[in-house]
Design a protein around this motif. Structure first.
Motif, PDB file in Angstrom:
ATOM      1  N   LYS A 416       0.810  -1.219   0.000  1.00  0.00           N
ATOM      2  CA  LYS A 416       0.000   0.000   0.000  1.00  0.00           C
ATOM      3  C   LYS A 416       0.843   1.270   0.000  1.00  0.00           C
ATOM      4  CE  LYS A 416      -3.850  -2.234   2.436  1.00  0.00           C
ATOM      5  NZ  LYS A 416      -4.697  -2.228   3.656  1.00  0.00           N
ATOM      6  N   GLN A 417       2.182   1.097   0.151  1.00  0.00           N
ATOM      7  CA  GLN A 417       3.122   2.221   0.146  1.00  0.00           C
ATOM      8  C   GLN A 417       2.704   3.314   1.143  1.00  0.00           C
ATOM      9  OE1 GLN A 417       6.201   2.803  -1.894  1.00  0.00           O
ATOM     10  NE2 GLN A 417       5.916   0.612  -1.530  1.00  0.00           N
ATOM     11  N   ARG A 418       2.509   2.872   2.376  1.00  0.00           N
ATOM     12  CA  ARG A 418       2.165   3.824   3.426  1.00  0.00           C
ATOM     13  C   ARG A 418       2.578   3.256   4.784  1.00  0.00           C
ATOM     14  NH1 ARG A 418      -4.442   3.135   3.302  1.00  0.00           N
ATOM     15  NH2 ARG A 418      -4.550   1.190   4.539  1.00  0.00           N
ATOM     16  N   GLY A 419       2.686   4.117   5.774  1.00  0.00           N
ATOM     17  CA  GLY A 419       3.054   3.686   7.101  1.00  0.00           C
ATOM     18  C   GLY A 419       1.990   2.808   7.726  1.00  0.00           C
ATOM     19  N   SER A 420       2.414   1.926   8.622  1.00  0.00           N
ATOM     20  CA  SER A 420       1.476   1.027   9.294  1.00  0.00           C
ATOM     21  C   SER A 420       2.047   0.661  10.663  1.00  0.00           C
ATOM     22  CB  SER A 420       1.243  -0.236   8.458  1.00  0.00           C
ATOM     23  OG  SER A 420       2.459  -0.959   8.304  1.00  0.00           O
ATOM     24  N   LEU A 421       1.339  -0.155  11.397  1.00  0.00           N
ATOM     25  CA  LEU A 421       1.799  -0.647  12.683  1.00  0.00           C
ATOM     26  C   LEU A 421       1.959  -2.153  12.600  1.00  0.00           C
ATOM     27  CD1 LEU A 421      -0.413   1.418  15.161  1.00  0.00           C
ATOM     28  CD2 LEU A 421       1.987   1.791  14.597  1.00  0.00           C
ATOM     29  N   ALA A 422       3.047  -2.678  13.159  1.00  0.00           N
ATOM     30  CA  ALA A 422       3.306  -4.118  13.108  1.00  0.00           C
ATOM     31  C   ALA A 422       3.515  -4.655  14.521  1.00  0.00           C
ATOM     32  CB  ALA A 422       4.535  -4.399  12.243  1.00  0.00           C
ATOM     33  N   ALA A 423       3.189  -5.925  14.723  1.00  0.00           N
ATOM     34  CA  ALA A 423       3.419  -6.594  15.998  1.00  0.00           C
ATOM     35  C   ALA A 423       4.803  -7.211  15.991  1.00  0.00           C
ATOM     36  CB  ALA A 423       2.366  -7.671  16.229  1.00  0.00           C
ATOM     37  N   VAL A 424       5.574  -6.962  17.029  1.00  0.00           N
ATOM     38  CA  VAL A 424       6.923  -7.540  17.158  1.00  0.00           C
ATOM     39  C   VAL A 424       7.069  -8.136  18.557  1.00  0.00           C
ATOM     40  CG1 VAL A 424       7.968  -5.957  15.489  1.00  0.00           C
ATOM     41  CG2 VAL A 424       7.900  -5.321  17.912  1.00  0.00           C
ATOM     42  N   ASN A 425       8.150  -8.884  18.749  1.00  0.00           N
ATOM     43  CA  ASN A 425       8.409  -9.520  20.047  1.00  0.00           C
ATOM     44  C   ASN A 425       7.180 -10.302  20.507  1.00  0.00           C
ATOM     45  OD1 ASN A 425      10.028 -10.147  22.249  1.00  0.00           O
ATOM     46  ND2 ASN A 425       9.427  -8.327  23.411  1.00  0.00           N
ATOM     47  N   VAL A 426       6.666 -11.105  19.597  1.00  0.00           N
ATOM     48  CA  VAL A 426       5.425 -11.863  19.846  1.00  0.00           C
ATOM     49  C   VAL A 426       5.740 -13.078  20.730  1.00  0.00           C
ATOM     50  CG1 VAL A 426       3.476 -13.057  18.790  1.00  0.00           C
ATOM     51  CG2 VAL A 426       4.561 -11.116  17.593  1.00  0.00           C
ATOM     52  N   ARG A 427       4.942 -13.264  21.787  1.00  0.00           N
ATOM     53  CA  ARG A 427       5.151 -14.359  22.711  1.00  0.00           C
ATOM     54  C   ARG A 427       3.832 -15.039  23.052  1.00  0.00           C
ATOM     55  NH1 ARG A 427       9.765 -14.154  25.265  1.00  0.00           N
ATOM     56  NH2 ARG A 427      11.135 -12.380  24.930  1.00  0.00           N
TER      57      ARG A 427
END
Length: 430
Positions: A416-427
């Motif tokens: 989509k060539q735009r900023g987004s939010l991602a999940a990291v350090n998933v436990r």
């Protein structure tokens, strides 16, 4: 030999050349050239150089062409053919053993055949030098690049060896070599300007290459004293390219700006990102400094110990300053545990530090994409993209409806060539 005889021989040799009988043509041209002691017959010289070039006898063609080039009346076509023969003889396959010899031949190409748009021997020869000589002095690379007019270079993206991937144009390659060399030569202002020239130029960069120009410009900006501007740019880059070394560089700038919370977050992310632990040896020292500033002394000692253990286990000389810091805590390098053991304990500590700096959210895995490398997590009314590499548990356990905790960081949606939010350090949720 009479003038008529000369013309007859030239005509016969020309016919042989036209018919592809190059060896027969060369015999005649060679004899005529020997008879032309003054070397002033330009038509003979051009014909001889052309035949030698077609026969692949580039060294002889260069010899003949350079003699003719000394004449003030020498034709431009002879010089052009000679320049190409220099490229074929000294750059295309076997370069001179000494780079200084290669530079002398580059100078001759410049003198013989002024650069013009399209395929030209000068940039081809220069790029051959850059790729085939190891550990070139950066000042020499800059000198060679300054021989080239970037406006004359091709701007079309090229295909790689298998024809499946588009790689940088000639102009992009030029700016890449030049800006790397300028930074290595500590010519930071010029590096910054040339990076901006590449980023703002009227040509298309290959996919992702803008990141490296932006990174180099930011690092140059930091060296010029604009730490805040460099930090802002690198922090933005971490969103689209969160490689460990970029995160490390960003953490170092945040530390210089006394932004200790941000420095800790970026450093922790760098520590957990993909990369060999021994390559991160300076990162561990930075994390020790950050923790010391935040009065996390036990953690600081652990990171110092990890750094020293890597030096020791790799049989590298432990820096004096590192020995001194450890000695101040009554720690001796020989008594430190192996770096592999230390990293396991440090990793848990890093995850704890990151969680305290950025409290985790709770959710569940919603879907896994067909390729199995990523998916989506739902938390309340929000959905977050995640990569399986960011899961801190056995990947075989990744499945829909699994309860997890995670942290959120800014990312970039390439589709989509735009900023987004991602999940990291998933436990897994405990």
């Amino acid at each position: 030999m009479t003038s008529d005889d000369f013309q007859t021989h030239m005509k016969n040799a020309g016919q042989y050349l036209k018919n592809g009988q190059i060896s027969d043509a060369l015999v005649i041209f060679d004899e005529l050239y020997k008879l032309d002691e003054r070397r002033n017959n330009l038509f003979l010289c051009l014909s001889f150089v052309t035949a030698l070039k077609k026969a692949g006898q580039h060294s002889k063609a260069v010899e003949v062409g350079l003699v003719c080039a000394n004449s003030p009346d020498c034709w431009a076509t002879i010089k052009q053919q000679t320049a190409w023969c220099i490229y074929f003889e000294y750059f295309k396959t076997n370069l001179p053993p000494d780079v200084s010899g290669a530079v002398l031949w580059l100078d001759k190409i410049v003198a013989l055949y002024p650069q013009r748009a399209g395929v030209h021997p000068l940039p081809l020869a220069a790029f051959a030098v850059f790729s085939k000589y190891e550990q070139l002095n950066p000042h020499l690379i800059v000198h060679i690049c300054r021989m080239i007019d970037p406006a004359m270079l091709d701007i079309d993206l090229q295909k790689n060896a298998d024809g499946k991937i588009l790689i940088g144009s000639q102009r992009e390659k030029y700016y890449s070599h030049l800006t790397k060399a300028l930074y290595a030569a500590e010519l930071y202002s010029e590096c910054f300007q040339e990076c901006q020239g590449a980023l703002n130029g009227s040509f298309k960069l290959s996919r992702g290459s803008d990141i490296w120009f932006r990174r180099r410009a930011a690092l140059a900006l930091a060296k010029m004293g604009n730490i805040a501007g460099a930090y802002s740019e690198l922090a933005a880059l971490c969103i689209v390219k969160p490689d460990w070394f970029i995160l490390h560089e960003t953490a170092a700038l945040a530390y210089k700006l006394d932004l200790m919370d941000d420095a800790l977050k970026f450093a922790c992310r760098a520590a957990l990102a993909y990369g060999d632990n021994e390559n991160k040896i300076h990162l561990w020292e930075l994390m020790a400094e950050i923790c010391h500033q935040k009065k996390l002394f036990d953690q600081s000692i652990q990171f110092l110990s990890l750094s020293a253990a890597i030096y020791r286990d790799k049989a590298w000389k432990v820096p004096t300053h590192l020995n001194a810091k450890l000695s101040s805590f009554n720690i001796s390098v020989p008594g430190i545990k192996p770096c592999t053991v230390l990293f396991q304990s440090c990793r848990k500590m890093i995850e704890t530090l990151l969680n305290s700096a950025d409290p985790p959210l709770t959710g569940s895995i919603k879907t896994i994409l067909p390729h199995g490398r990523s998916g989506f997590i739902v938390a309340g009314k929000s959905t977050y993209y995640f990569k399986t590499n960011d899961c801190r548990f056995n990947h075989a356990d990744i499945k829909p409806d699994l309860k997890v905790t995670f942290q959120v960081q800014k990312s970039f949606d390439q589709v989509k060539q735009r900023g987004s939010l991602a999940a990291v350090n998933v436990r897994k949720e405990e």
